[in-house]
Scaffold this active site. Structure first.
Site, PDB file in Angstrom:
ATOM      1  N   SER A 118     -20.353  12.338   5.228  1.00 18.51           N
ATOM      2  CA  SER A 118     -18.942  12.581   4.998  1.00 18.51           C
ATOM      3  C   SER A 118     -18.347  11.571   4.022  1.00 18.51           C
ATOM      4  O   SER A 118     -18.678  11.569   2.850  1.00 18.51           O
ATOM      5  CB  SER A 118     -18.200  12.582   6.333  1.00 18.51           C
ATOM      6  OG  SER A 118     -17.033  13.345   6.248  1.00 18.51           O
ATOM      7  N   LYS A 170       8.178  16.377  10.066  1.00 17.49           N
ATOM      8  CA  LYS A 170       8.089  14.925  10.181  1.00 17.49           C
ATOM      9  C   LYS A 170       7.204  14.492  11.338  1.00 17.49           C
ATOM     10  O   LYS A 170       6.560  13.446  11.285  1.00 17.49           O
ATOM     11  CB  LYS A 170       9.497  14.330  10.341  1.00 17.49           C
ATOM     12  CG  LYS A 170       9.534  12.807  10.319  1.00 17.49           C
ATOM     13  CD  LYS A 170       9.008  12.270   8.998  1.00 17.49           C
ATOM     14  CE  LYS A 170       9.043  10.752   8.943  1.00 17.49           C
ATOM     15  NZ  LYS A 170       8.444  10.230   7.702  1.00 17.49           N
TER      16      LYS A 170
END
Length: 287
Positions: A118, A170
């Protein structure tokens, strides 16, 4: 006799009384010695090692290692030693760009000691050649955003959260409640965007067909042998094989290595161990 005993224990009493001060001055001495070593250029040094180890939380360590290499014009090549499961997206991309830029100046040969997965695959894929030992694990090219939902647990123990936020997204990714369908869609789009960037960059770096991404990506982990067949690495071999390839590319016959000094090594391990747990839970990753 008392006088002799006092003379004998005086140093220990001093150290005990001024223990913190002693530690402070010891750290200063180590930093000063490290500072001198960092800027003293050994003209005999012609090769360097860069270490990409452990979870990737930031790119500072790699940046500092490359900075020392750039400061020595006599260094002709770099051996990138990799043993990392990956980590944060931004840091992995930064490392990838740093290695790519370095490889344009001098040859970089990567050697996978255990895992190149990864984020660490992202970081090392721009090396001129990638070697891996036959027991190494390669790949895991994918992106994940993970979190928890502790809403039920909080209710059971009688704790509720309160906050004021501006902006519909948010609080996206919050572990304090179940995500809304809109939040899930937003996060999925974000992850898919990062994933497309990842596989596109891998295809470009390793000269692979992006249309075949399902073969080399999709979060799959491969043995060194299969990774070589897919084109994710160049050779299955030993560290000596990687070093010999680096010697050929850099035209260095008698290697003199720039090694990471012990103080940097100890400090890096300390900082990693003290920050990994906190950072791991607050950053989206490409494990």
């Amino acid at each position: 006799m008392k006088t002799i005993i006092k003379i004998f224990i005086a140093p220990f009493a001093f150290i005990t009384k001024y223990f913190k001060a002693c530690i402070f001055f010891l750290i200063l001495a180590l930093i000063f010695a490290n500072f001198n070593n960092e800027y003293a250029i050994d003209k005999n040094i012609n090769l360097a090692k860069i270490y990409l180890n452990g979870p990737i939380m930031d790119s500072n360590s790699i940046y500092e290692q490359i900075k020392k290499i750039d400061a020595n014009p006599n260094i002709k090549g770099v051996l990138l030693l990799i043993n990392s499961p990956g980590g944060a997206v931004g840091a992995s991309v930064e490392i990838s760009d740093l290695i790519k830029e370095l490889n344009l100046k001098i040859p970089v040969v990567a050697y996978v000691q255990g895992v190149m997965a990864s984020g660490s695959y992202y970081g090392g894929m721009h090396a001129s050649k990638i070697f891996a030992n036959r027991g190494a694990l390669i790949g895991s090219i994918g992106v994940i955003f993970s979190s928890m939902n502790v809403e039920n647990l909080m209710q059971k123990i009688g704790i509720s959260t309160q906050s004021i936020s501006a902006g519909e997204y948010k609080e996206v990714g919050t572990p304090m409640r179940k995500w809304t369908p809109q939040e899930k869609e937003f996060l999925n789009n974000l992850i898919q965007e990062e994933y497309r960037m990842f596989i596109s960059d891998v295809a470009e770096a390793r000269k692979l067909s992006i249309s075949n991404y399902k073969k080399f990506a999709e979060g799959k982990i491969f043995s060194a042998k299969n990774a070589q067949k897919l084109g994710l690495i160049d050779e299955v071999g030993s560290m000596d094989d990687a070093i010999n390839a680096l010697k050929d590319l850099s035209q260095v016959q008698d290697p003199v290595w720039l090694e990471k000094n012990k103080f940097d090594d100890y400090l890096e391990k300390f900082l990693n161990s003290s920050t990994q747990f906190l950072l791991k839970n607050f950053t989206y990753q490409i494990y």
